[in-house]
Design a protein around this motif. Sequence first.
Motif, PDB file in Angstrom:
ATOM      1  N   PHE A  69       2.034   0.387   4.709  1.00 49.07           N
ATOM      2  CA  PHE A  69       2.703  -0.619   2.887  1.00 49.07           C
ATOM      3  C   PHE A  69       1.421  -1.423   2.565  1.00 49.07           C
ATOM      4  O   PHE A  69       1.992  -1.796   1.271  1.00 49.07           O
ATOM      5  CB  PHE A  69       4.009  -1.148   3.645  1.00 49.07           C
ATOM      6  CG  PHE A  69       4.723  -0.951   4.547  1.00 49.07           C
ATOM      7  CD1 PHE A  69       5.677   0.406   4.066  1.00 49.07           C
ATOM      8  CD2 PHE A  69       4.998  -0.484   5.358  1.00 49.07           C
ATOM      9  CE1 PHE A  69       6.958   1.008   4.074  1.00 49.07           C
ATOM     10  CE2 PHE A  69       5.525  -0.444   6.272  1.00 49.07           C
ATOM     11  CZ  PHE A  69       6.782   0.485   5.925  1.00 49.07           C
ATOM     12  N   VAL A  71      -0.885  -4.086   0.727  1.00 50.60           N
ATOM     13  CA  VAL A  71      -1.134  -5.346   0.615  1.00 50.60           C
ATOM     14  C   VAL A  71       0.268  -6.397   1.176  1.00 50.60           C
ATOM     15  O   VAL A  71       0.314  -6.843   1.621  1.00 50.60           O
ATOM     16  CB  VAL A  71      -0.751  -5.711  -1.388  1.00 50.60           C
ATOM     17  CG1 VAL A  71      -0.638  -6.817  -1.980  1.00 50.60           C
ATOM     18  CG2 VAL A  71      -2.268  -4.514  -2.095  1.00 50.60           C
ATOM     19  N   PRO A  72       1.535  -5.933   0.542  1.00 52.55           N
ATOM     20  CA  PRO A  72       2.617  -7.200   1.879  1.00 52.55           C
ATOM     21  C   PRO A  72       2.600  -6.798   3.033  1.00 52.55           C
ATOM     22  O   PRO A  72       3.166  -8.181   3.392  1.00 52.55           O
ATOM     23  CB  PRO A  72       3.225  -5.887   0.848  1.00 52.55           C
ATOM     24  CG  PRO A  72       3.604  -4.733  -0.273  1.00 52.55           C
ATOM     25  CD  PRO A  72       2.396  -4.970  -0.183  1.00 52.55           C
ATOM     26  N   GLU A 100      -4.445  -9.955  -4.695  1.00 51.23           N
ATOM     27  CA  GLU A 100      -3.053  -9.214  -4.503  1.00 51.23           C
ATOM     28  C   GLU A 100      -2.422  -9.945  -3.502  1.00 51.23           C
ATOM     29  O   GLU A 100      -1.367 -10.804  -3.540  1.00 51.23           O
ATOM     30  CB  GLU A 100      -2.560  -7.632  -4.366  1.00 51.23           C
ATOM     31  CG  GLU A 100      -2.523  -7.484  -6.563  1.00 51.23           C
ATOM     32  CD  GLU A 100      -1.356  -5.789  -6.338  1.00 51.23           C
ATOM     33  OE1 GLU A 100      -1.728  -5.804  -7.400  1.00 51.23           O
ATOM     34  OE2 GLU A 100      -1.848  -4.613  -5.538  1.00 51.23           O
ATOM     35  N   ARG A 104       0.730 -12.651  -2.675  1.00 52.30           N
ATOM     36  CA  ARG A 104       1.886 -12.635  -2.544  1.00 52.30           C
ATOM     37  C   ARG A 104       2.135 -14.018  -1.070  1.00 52.30           C
ATOM     38  O   ARG A 104       2.773 -14.241  -0.875  1.00 52.30           O
ATOM     39  CB  ARG A 104       1.900 -11.554  -1.989  1.00 52.30           C
ATOM     40  CG  ARG A 104       1.949 -10.781  -2.774  1.00 52.30           C
ATOM     41  CD  ARG A 104       2.042  -9.437  -2.128  1.00 52.30           C
ATOM     42  NE  ARG A 104       3.782  -9.103  -1.151  1.00 52.30           N
ATOM     43  CZ  ARG A 104       5.234  -8.492  -1.600  1.00 52.30           C
ATOM     44  NH1 ARG A 104       4.878  -7.365  -3.238  1.00 52.30           N
ATOM     45  NH2 ARG A 104       5.883  -8.982  -1.277  1.00 52.30           N
ATOM     46  N   SER A 176      11.122  -6.151   2.806  1.00 50.90           N
ATOM     47  CA  SER A 176      10.849  -6.110   1.331  1.00 50.90           C
ATOM     48  C   SER A 176       9.245  -6.047   1.222  1.00 50.90           C
ATOM     49  O   SER A 176       9.235  -4.891   0.565  1.00 50.90           O
ATOM     50  CB  SER A 176      10.643  -7.327   0.404  1.00 50.90           C
ATOM     51  OG  SER A 176      10.197  -8.496   0.764  1.00 50.90           O
ATOM     52  N   ARG A 179       8.932  -2.006   0.878  1.00 53.83           N
ATOM     53  CA  ARG A 179       9.839  -1.136   0.216  1.00 53.83           C
ATOM     54  C   ARG A 179       9.225  -0.362  -0.945  1.00 53.83           C
ATOM     55  O   ARG A 179       9.435   0.499  -1.204  1.00 53.83           O
ATOM     56  CB  ARG A 179      10.491  -2.354  -1.138  1.00 53.83           C
ATOM     57  CG  ARG A 179      11.577  -3.512  -0.757  1.00 53.83           C
ATOM     58  CD  ARG A 179      12.884  -2.988  -0.799  1.00 53.83           C
ATOM     59  NE  ARG A 179      13.771  -3.349   0.015  1.00 53.83           N
ATOM     60  CZ  ARG A 179      14.611  -5.456  -0.525  1.00 53.83           C
ATOM     61  NH1 ARG A 179      14.057  -6.057  -1.086  1.00 53.83           N
ATOM     62  NH2 ARG A 179      15.125  -5.255   0.606  1.00 53.83           N
ATOM     63  N   ALA A 180       8.122  -0.324  -0.665  1.00 50.78           N
ATOM     64  CA  ALA A 180       7.121   0.661  -1.362  1.00 50.78           C
ATOM     65  C   ALA A 180       6.414   1.284  -0.646  1.00 50.78           C
ATOM     66  O   ALA A 180       5.487   0.356   0.075  1.00 50.78           O
ATOM     67  CB  ALA A 180       6.364  -0.086  -2.368  1.00 50.78           C
ATOM     68  N   GLU A 181       6.006   2.614  -0.327  1.00 54.91           N
ATOM     69  CA  GLU A 181       5.324   2.830   0.959  1.00 54.91           C
ATOM     70  C   GLU A 181       4.074   4.002   0.564  1.00 54.91           C
ATOM     71  O   GLU A 181       4.891   4.401  -0.747  1.00 54.91           O
ATOM     72  CB  GLU A 181       6.166   4.132   1.818  1.00 54.91           C
ATOM     73  CG  GLU A 181       5.757   4.270   2.632  1.00 54.91           C
ATOM     74  CD  GLU A 181       6.635   4.880   4.074  1.00 54.91           C
ATOM     75  OE1 GLU A 181       5.958   5.331   5.274  1.00 54.91           O
ATOM     76  OE2 GLU A 181       7.813   5.054   3.703  1.00 54.91           O
ATOM     77  N   ILE A 182       2.747   4.123   1.134  1.00 49.96           N
ATOM     78  CA  ILE A 182       2.147   4.499   0.672  1.00 49.96           C
ATOM     79  C   ILE A 182       1.931   5.678   1.538  1.00 49.96           C
ATOM     80  O   ILE A 182       2.449   6.395   2.500  1.00 49.96           O
ATOM     81  CB  ILE A 182       0.408   4.001   1.194  1.00 49.96           C
ATOM     82  CG1 ILE A 182       0.576   2.539   1.035  1.00 49.96           C
ATOM     83  CG2 ILE A 182      -0.753   5.079   1.209  1.00 49.96           C
ATOM     84  CD1 ILE A 182      -0.336   2.016   0.866  1.00 49.96           C
ATOM     85  N   ILE A 183       2.278   7.413   0.511  1.00 45.31           N
ATOM     86  CA  ILE A 183       2.456   8.049   1.361  1.00 45.31           C
ATOM     87  C   ILE A 183       1.292   8.858   1.277  1.00 45.31           C
ATOM     88  O   ILE A 183       1.099   9.897   1.644  1.00 45.31           O
ATOM     89  CB  ILE A 183       3.598   9.396   0.369  1.00 45.31           C
ATOM     90  CG1 ILE A 183       3.189   9.679  -0.371  1.00 45.31           C
ATOM     91  CG2 ILE A 183       5.216   8.661   1.293  1.00 45.31           C
ATOM     92  CD1 ILE A 183       4.679   9.584  -1.795  1.00 45.31           C
ATOM     93  N   SER A 184       0.315   8.956   0.912  1.00 45.73           N
ATOM     94  CA  SER A 184      -0.967   9.230   0.797  1.00 45.73           C
ATOM     95  C   SER A 184      -2.399   8.736   0.019  1.00 45.73           C
ATOM     96  O   SER A 184      -1.603   8.195  -0.606  1.00 45.73           O
ATOM     97  CB  SER A 184      -0.913  10.786   0.193  1.00 45.73           C
ATOM     98  OG  SER A 184      -1.846  10.859  -1.116  1.00 45.73           O
ATOM     99  N   SER A 185      -3.351   8.764   0.632  1.00 47.53           N
ATOM    100  CA  SER A 185      -4.255   7.741   0.309  1.00 47.53           C
ATOM    101  C   SER A 185      -6.065   8.716   0.492  1.00 47.53           C
ATOM    102  O   SER A 185      -6.278   9.467   1.132  1.00 47.53           O
ATOM    103  CB  SER A 185      -4.239   6.377   1.439  1.00 47.53           C
ATOM    104  OG  SER A 185      -5.134   5.616   1.490  1.00 47.53           O
TER     105      SER A 185
END
Lengths: 317, 256
Positions: A69, A71-72, A100, A104, A176, A179-185
Amino acid sequence: MSEIFVLAEFSDNKISKTTAELATCAARAGTVTVIVLAAPSAGAAMASQVVVGPIASVLIVESDSFARFGVPAAADAISQLVATKKPVAILIASSAFGKEVAGRVAVATESGLITDAVDVAADLTATQLVFGGSTTVHSQVTHGTPIITVRPNSVNADLSPCTPAVSNAEFVLSESAQRAEIISSAPFVKGGRPELTEAQIVVSGGRGTNGDFAPVETFADLLGAAVGASRAATDAGWYPHSHQVGQTGKTVSPQLYVACGISGAIQHRAGMQTSKMIVVINKDPEAPIFEIADFGVVGDLFAVLPQASEGVRASKS
Amino acid sequence: MKIAVCVKQVPDSWAEKKMVNGLLDRDGVDAVLNDLDEYAVEEALRILEAHGEGHSITLISMGPERTTEAVRKALSMGADDAIVVTDPALVGADALTTSQVLATVISEGKFDLVLCGTESTDARMSVVPAMLAQRLGWAQLTFAGSVVVDPTSSSVTITRVTEAGVDTMKAQFPAVISVIEKINEPRYPSFKGIMAAKKKTIEVRTLALLGVSATQSWSAVKDALPRPAKLAGIKVLDEGKGGAELVNFLAEKKLI
Ligand SMILES: Cc1cc2nc3c(=O)[nH]c(=O)nc-3n(C[C@H](O)[C@H](O)[C@H](O)COP(=O)(O)OP(=O)(O)OC[C@H]3O[C@@H](n4cnc5c(N)ncnc54)[C@H](O)[C@@H]3O)c2cc1C
Ligand SMILES: Nc1ncnc2c1ncn2[C@@H]1O[C@H](COP(=O)(O)O)[C@@H](O)[C@H]1O
């Protein structure tokens, strides 16, 4: 003395010099705890790299959520550590990621935030250079736990050896943050040259190279320098975007910045104007980059750079 | 789909800037639309153009009264309407306050996506989009070099481009997205667009109207001092010895 946090910086699984720089600032205001965010079972190996700087302890937080995930998740971990351990402040590197995370954490802990400091004093007064380095600003956080991001390469790191006490901490990942997932890097592959933001010397090429960075790279390698590029050069695909210096690229402040075939647009200057020494090669005597040059050669970079490289070689032998 | 784009009015990048009483003197300089926000407006327009009619773009901006000038420019590119928050209590507001005000406006609007630039060219903090995501509890998709929206599954996929590398990230609506300047080429407003923008609604709100109370101070500037002007440098014309002279200079300064 009370505890102060530093978020450790790693690149390519190697600790970066920035961590010791942050610790050097932090140690003026408290006893330094370095936070290491790691994948499960990777923490010990990372913590074992914390061997220099005024650092009393290392706190490892292991979770697969940092890679999933980004940063969050990192911000959740730090916010919760701030709430339970109540440090006097937290220092983070001024990278896109670091800023970032800091933003947060500031919201989550209702704390003031200062970004892009070039120094931090014992009373947590931060120094910033604004307006292209023409003005020095001193400011202080007035509410909550001061969160300060510090630019790499701005302070002289205390590199004396340390043997910090190591411990582990846990945190709870908020909904929260998922809510956004890293699917590849795909991390940028680092070449043999020093990291742009950490380098003592940066040699940059612009549109004037006409796509041929060879003379720029040769000179850079002779000086042990990192290679930078203007946006014109990265947009043309001559050099990777990760090497762009400027407003929308990296901010560098090396001991020496050599600009070759770069006109000196305000957006380029925004990323290099605080360099300690600026040397310019440009064939147009009216190019705005000369306004900020300590030493400028009006000439063709394809003639000047090879001769300069020859000169450096000769001085070494 | 309802999209909001956060746009900021900033002093012209080329303007001489100075600090007065610890704040940037905004009165003495020309003000323009933050150029990095044009990419966000353009990307919002492209998302809507790709998915047909029935969608809208609302601009949201916080700033002094004349912020409406910059907002008109973004409206002339094709956004539908705008909300501007302006209040004397907001003079000198920092990112924490800015994100609080913007988040309040956004949460009232039932938006699916909020687009931002990556940085305001005056504050240069690059934190407002992340703060918005944190405050709203929405997905954070920042530093996007590409954005692909799928309205049927209410999902959005981006590539995140930072100094560390490139990540692909995916989320369901609602999400806060910031876009980098490599993502597109912002359009110039057409004559038709400029004329149409004159008739578009810019709703001006004060803090009281928003229901946000007087803002907290988060940090304070102690002093702001001009740095001594740099001494004029040495400039030589290359007449066959430029490279050697450069090396001599570096040797003199003990840089090699
Ligand atoms: C939103 C936004 C963000 C931007 N962000 C950045 C950024 O992060 N970084 C950045 O760099 N720019 C950025 N720019 C672009 C910036 O405005 C300039 O367009 C860019 O910096 C120009 O690059 P340049 O100096 O290489 O090219 P040019 O301006 O074309 O200059 C080339 C120079 O090379 C000289 N030259 C040509 N041939 C030779 C030769 N043989 N020998 C010696 N000199 C030669 C010429 O005299 C000229 O001065 C941004 C612009 C915008 C709008
Ligand atoms: N006062 C503001 N009004 C509207 N949007 C803003 C404001 N300040 C920042 N933003 C948005 O947040 C982005 C990042 O800004 P910053 O964190 O200030 O560098 C900008 O590109 C804008 O999209």
